[in-house]
Design a protein around this motif. Structure first.
Motif, PDB file in Angstrom:
ATOM      1  N   VAL A   8      16.311 110.511  -7.143  1.00 16.44           N
ATOM      2  CA  VAL A   8      17.748 110.383  -6.886  1.00 16.44           C
ATOM      3  C   VAL A   8      18.454 111.452  -7.718  1.00 16.44           C
ATOM      4  CG1 VAL A   8      19.752 108.860  -7.000  1.00 16.44           C
ATOM      5  CG2 VAL A   8      17.479 107.892  -6.561  1.00 16.44           C
ATOM      6  N   THR A   9      19.084 112.406  -7.036  1.00 20.54           N
ATOM      7  CA  THR A   9      19.812 113.475  -7.726  1.00 20.54           C
ATOM      8  C   THR A   9      21.294 113.153  -7.696  1.00 20.54           C
ATOM      9  OG1 THR A   9      18.155 115.074  -7.043  1.00 20.54           O
ATOM     10  CG2 THR A   9      20.259 115.961  -7.810  1.00 20.54           C
ATOM     11  N   VAL A  10      21.896 113.068  -8.873  1.00 19.96           N
ATOM     12  CA  VAL A  10      23.300 112.690  -8.998  1.00 19.96           C
ATOM     13  C   VAL A  10      24.067 113.897  -9.519  1.00 19.96           C
ATOM     14  CG1 VAL A  10      24.924 111.131 -10.137  1.00 19.96           C
ATOM     15  CG2 VAL A  10      22.656 110.302  -9.484  1.00 19.96           C
ATOM     16  N   ARG A  11      25.082 114.319  -8.779  1.00 23.03           N
ATOM     17  CA  ARG A  11      25.891 115.452  -9.253  1.00 23.03           C
ATOM     18  C   ARG A  11      27.364 115.117  -9.111  1.00 23.03           C
ATOM     19  NH1 ARG A  11      23.719 120.092  -7.010  1.00 23.03           N
ATOM     20  NH2 ARG A  11      21.868 118.940  -6.434  1.00 23.03           N
ATOM     21  N   LEU A  12      28.189 115.773  -9.902  1.00 25.08           N
ATOM     22  CA  LEU A  12      29.631 115.545  -9.812  1.00 25.08           C
ATOM     23  C   LEU A  12      30.156 116.080  -8.488  1.00 25.08           C
ATOM     24  CD1 LEU A  12      30.691 116.444 -13.441  1.00 25.08           C
ATOM     25  CD2 LEU A  12      30.938 114.223 -12.340  1.00 25.08           C
ATOM     26  N   LYS A  13      31.109 115.375  -7.907  1.00 27.69           N
ATOM     27  CA  LYS A  13      31.757 115.879  -6.699  1.00 27.69           C
ATOM     28  C   LYS A  13      32.470 117.177  -6.998  1.00 27.69           C
ATOM     29  CE  LYS A  13      32.426 111.614  -4.199  1.00 27.69           C
ATOM     30  NZ  LYS A  13      33.298 110.556  -3.740  1.00 27.69           N
ATOM     31  N   MET A  63      19.932 101.438  -5.086  1.00 29.29           N
ATOM     32  CA  MET A  63      20.001 101.606  -6.556  1.00 29.29           C
ATOM     33  C   MET A  63      21.078 102.617  -6.932  1.00 29.29           C
ATOM     34  SD  MET A  63      15.987 101.820  -7.692  1.00 29.29           S
ATOM     35  CE  MET A  63      14.787 100.643  -7.040  1.00 29.29           C
ATOM     36  N   ALA A  64      21.146 103.713  -6.175  1.00 32.24           N
ATOM     37  CA  ALA A  64      22.153 104.735  -6.468  1.00 32.24           C
ATOM     38  C   ALA A  64      23.550 104.172  -6.260  1.00 32.24           C
ATOM     39  CB  ALA A  64      21.927 105.956  -5.581  1.00 32.24           C
ATOM     40  N   ASP A  65      23.746 103.451  -5.143  1.00 30.77           N
ATOM     41  CA  ASP A  65      25.059 102.871  -4.847  1.00 30.77           C
ATOM     42  C   ASP A  65      25.496 101.889  -5.916  1.00 30.77           C
ATOM     43  OD1 ASP A  65      25.736 104.148  -2.510  1.00 30.77           O
ATOM     44  OD2 ASP A  65      24.664 102.725  -1.242  1.00 30.77           O
ATOM     45  N   ASP A  75      28.377 112.607  -6.081  1.00 35.95           N
ATOM     46  CA  ASP A  75      27.579 112.616  -4.859  1.00 35.95           C
ATOM     47  C   ASP A  75      26.123 112.438  -5.262  1.00 35.95           C
ATOM     48  OD1 ASP A  75      29.602 113.108  -3.004  1.00 35.95           O
ATOM     49  OD2 ASP A  75      29.537 115.265  -3.394  1.00 35.95           O
ATOM     50  N   TYR A  76      25.307 111.935  -4.348  1.00 35.16           N
ATOM     51  CA  TYR A  76      23.882 111.850  -4.683  1.00 35.16           C
ATOM     52  C   TYR A  76      23.055 112.075  -3.432  1.00 35.16           C
ATOM     53  CZ  TYR A  76      23.972 107.173  -2.651  1.00 35.16           C
ATOM     54  OH  TYR A  76      24.118 106.128  -1.786  1.00 35.16           O
TER      55      TYR A  76
END
Lengths: 83, 83
Positions: A8-13, A63-65, A75-76
């Motif tokens: 799961v890659t999480v980045r800032l919008k 899990m990400a949500d 965003d992910y």
């Protein structure tokens, strides 16, 4: 059941300020490096057992949500592979 | 000069304790998710101009050595692509 690794890659919008990345960029410039931009992302690699890759992806997305990403600013994306 | 994006992935060496990942894993379990393991990695995406992909990779590797990774506790890898 097969073991999968969901990444799961999480980045800032786009448009959300990232002071950590800005500070890192400036520190690199002080060391003499030239760079145009620097973005910072976080990755969670989750090992889980599931019936299929689709089920693993669904669960990692949930899990990400629910925990890993903040929908207001992040965003992910989720990529699943057999472990 | 071409613009490249160098992605530097920084992860803890095997055996180094990761309390952040452990806390995240337990929080997911409290939400009812079942998972075997969770690893946390950080990624820096650096946009830079260079004569070739090899030069871009060299410079990103030097950035990792000097600032982005702590060689005592981190491993890293560098992947370069044209931006």
């Amino acid at each position: 059941m097969t073991t999968y690794t969901a990444t799961v890659t999480v980045r800032l919008k786009h448009g959300v300020l990232d002071p950590e990345a800005e500070t890192t960029k400036r520190a690199l410039e002080r060391l003499g490096f030239e760079l145009d931009a620097l973005r910072f992302t976080e990755q969670y690699e989750v090992d889980l057992d599931a019936e299929s890759a689709e089920v693993a992806e669904e669960r990692a997305t949930e899990m990400a949500d629910r925990l890993l990403a903040n929908p207001t600013i992040h965003d992910y994306d989720v990529v699943v592979a057999e472990a």
